[in-house]
Write a protein that holds these residues in place. Structure first.
Motif, short mmCIF file in Angstrom:
data_model
loop_
_atom_site.label_atom_id
_atom_site.label_comp_id
_atom_site.label_asym_id
_atom_site.label_seq_id
_atom_site.Cartn_x
_atom_site.Cartn_y
_atom_site.Cartn_z
N SER A 83 0.84 -1.30 0.04
CA SER A 83 -0.01 -0.05 0.23
C SER A 83 0.85 1.19 0.06
N HIS A 113 4.68 -0.61 3.51
CA HIS A 113 3.63 0.59 3.19
C HIS A 113 4.64 1.69 2.63
N GLU A 146 -4.65 2.59 6.34
CA GLU A 146 -4.51 2.02 4.92
C GLU A 146 -3.61 0.85 4.84
N ALA A 150 -5.11 -2.67 3.59
CA ALA A 150 -4.60 -3.61 2.38
C ALA A 150 -4.00 -5.05 2.92
#
Length: 444
Positions: A83, A113, A146, A150
Motif C-alpha cells: 500500500s 507501506h 490504509e 491492504a
C-alpha cells in the motif's frame, strides 16, 4: 483514557512505594507520557510471526512461478509493497491467492507501506508528510489504517508486522525531522491499537539514527522493529553506526545491505535488493482438514479442560494461524489456534505431523515492548526468587507465549513466559493490563 502500566513504570521510578501511592502524579501526567512503549491490543485470532535469515525485495511482486523457481535460492522471505500513495510499481501478482500460495511454499512476507515521504527529502514528486505536527499525526494514523486494510485484503492477519518505508531526508532540518518522527509515532500507536506490530524502514544515516535518538523519548511512540538500508555488503545485524546494539535488540532488526542487482535461480532472473532479517514479518492462515471421524471440538484455550467454543464436522476446512503447547491428546501436546481465536487439538488436523510442530506454521507468540528503563531480568521461573538467566533491554520485544501467576511485582502477580523459556514480570512489559492477564495470551 487510562494509562497503560508501562506509563506507571516510567513516571514513578523513584521507588516501589511511589508506584503504589502515585495517584496524584498520574492524575496530572501529560498525555505524551504514554510513550515510548504503547500496548498492542491483539484480537482473539492474532499471533506474531518472525523470520531469521536472508530475504529479498523487489519493486513488483514476482509471479508465483518465479518464487517457486527461487526455492533453489538461499532466500526464504520476500518484501512486498502492499500500500501507500508513493507505491510506484504495479502489483498484478499481489493477491490473496498469491500470498496464500507463496506462504504454503514456506516463504515469509514483509509487508511494506510506501506512503507519504519526508517534506525535506525523497523524490520531488512524492506526496509528503505535513510540517504541521497535528496534520502529520493524523497522516500517520491514516497510513496505519490504509496498510491494515491492504494487509487484511491479502490475507495477512492481526499480529503481522507492517513496515513503513521512509526514504532519505535532510537531517539538519529540525521541522522536517519533527514531522517524520510525529508521523511514525502515530503510525505505531494506531497499528498497536488495532493489533499489529509496527516496523519502520529507513536509511541508516539519513533517518534511522534520528529514530534511535528518540528511543526513550516520552514524546514519540517507539516502533517495534527497525529495518535499515546500508549498502555496504555487510549483512550483520549488529554494529550499526549511531545505533547501539541494545536498541531493537531482540528479534527486531533487518538490514538491506545490497541495492538493486540481478540474481538468477532456477532459470529465473530477478532484480532484487538483498536483506538480512531477524525480525517480525506477516502472519497468514494455513488451511488444513479435520481428520477425526466425529465432530471436532474447538475450545477457548489449548486444553480439553477449556469450554467448547464451536464444533467442526469431519473433513471440514480449518484456518490455522499458529501452534502452541497444551494438554496431550492422542500422540501430541500441540494445539492449533484458529483465526477466530479458538483452539483444536492438532491430533485431529491434517498438518504434516501429529506428534510435534509442523512447518511453516509459527508458534503462537504475542510480542510487547519491555518498559524497564535499565532492562528487565529474565528468570528461570515465575517469581523474583528464581535464578536470573538473562536480561531484556529497555524497548526489547518480550515474545510472550503464555502467562501464569507468580510472585507479586508492583501491582501484579502475572508473569510472562517467553519463547526462549524464560519468565519476566508482566509489570515491566507493555501488555494491556498491569494487574491481571491480557487477552488473547493463554494461561501457562
Amino acid at each position: 483514557m487510562p494509562y497503560p502500566h508501562s506509563v506507571l513504570q516510567r513516571l514513578l521510578t523513584v521507588s516501589f512505594i511511589c508506584v503504589l501511592g502515585g495517584t496524584a502524579v498520574l492524575a496530572f501526567a501529560p498525555v505524551a507520557a504514554a510513550e515510548p512503549a504503547t500496548p498492542v491490543t491483539y484480537p482473539a485470532g492474532a499471533t506474531a510471526t518472525r523470520y531469521s535469515g536472508l530475504a529479498f525485495d523487489t519493486c513488483t511482486a514476482p509471479p508465483l512461478a518465479s518464487v517457486q523457481a527461487w526455492s533453489a535460492s538461499p532466500y526464504r522471505a520476500l518484501g512486498v509493497y502492499v500500500s501507500g500513495a508513493n507505491r510506484t510499481c504495479a502489483q498484478p501478482q499481489l493477491t490473496a491467492s498469491w500470498v496464500a500460495s507463496v506462504s504454503q511454499l514456506k516463504w515469509r512476507l514483509l509487508p511494506i507501506h510506501k506512503g507519504l515521504q519526508p517534506p525535506c527529502g525523497a523524490r520531488p514528486t512524492d506526496a509528503k508528510i505535513s510540517t504541521t505536527p497535528a496534520t502529520a499525526r493524523s497522516q500517520g494514523t491514516a497510513a496505519a489504517g490504509e496498510a491494515i486494510t491492504a494487509a487484511k485484503a491479502l490475507g495477512m492477519l492481526p499480529g503481522s508486522a507492517l513496515y513503513n518505508d521512509i526514504e532519505n531526508y535532510n537531517q539538519s532540518d529540525t521541522v522536517c525531522r519533527t514531522a517524520v518522527l510525529t508521523y511514525v509515532s502515530a503510525w505505531t500507536r494506531e497499528l498497536h491499537r488495532l493489533g499489529y506490530v509496527s516496523g519502520v524502514y529507513m536509511n541508516l544515516n539519513l533517518g534511522a539514527k534520528q529514530l534511535a535518538d528518540v528511543y526513550t523519548s516520552t514524546t514519540y511512540a517507539r516502533p517495534d522493529a527497525l529495518w535499515i538500508a546500508r549498502y555496504d555488503g555487510v549483512d550483520s545485524l549488529k554494529g550499526w553506526g549511531g545505533i547501539a546494539d541494545s536498541k531493537w535488540a531482540v528479534h527486531q532488526r533487518a538490514k538491506q545491505f545490497r541495492g538493486g542487482h540481478d540474481e538468477t535461480y532456477g532459470g529465473v532472473t530477478l532484480n532484487v535488493d538483498t536483506d538480512r532479517l531477524d525480525a517480525p514479518v506477516a502472519t497468514v492462515a494455513y488451511s488444513y482438514k479435520v481428520t477425526s471421524t466425529t465432530t471436532l471440538n474447538a475450545r477457548t484455550g489449548p486444553s480439553t479442560s477449556y469450554p467448547v467454543a464451536s464444533t467442526y464436522a469431519p473433513g471440514s476446512t480449518l484456518k490455522v494461524a499458529c501452534q502452541t503447547p497444551g494438554s496431550k491428546v492422542g500422540t501430541t501436546s500441540v494445539w492449533d489456534k484458529l483465526t477466530n481465536g479458538s483452539y483444536v487439538s492438532d491430533y485431529y488436523v491434517s498438518t504434516p505431523s501429529n506428534t510435534g510442530y509442523s512447518s511453516p506454521l509459527p508458534r503462537c507468540t504475542y510480542p510487547y515492548q519491555v518498559t524497564a528503563p535499565s532492562g528487565l531480568t529474565e528468570r528461570s521461573g515465575p517469581g523474583s526468587g528464581y535464578t536470573a538467566v538473562g536480561t531484556s533491554p529497555n524497548g526489547a520485544l518480550a515474545w510472550v507465549t503464555c502467562q501464569r501467576a507468580g510472585s507479586t511485582v508492583g501491582t501484579t502477580k502475572v508473569w510472562d513466559h517467553l519463547d526462549n523459556g524464560h519468565y519476566v514480570s508482566d509489570y515491566y512489559v507493555a501488555t494491556p493490563s498491569n494487574t491481571t492477564y491480557s487477552k488473547p495470551v493463554p494461561r501457562c
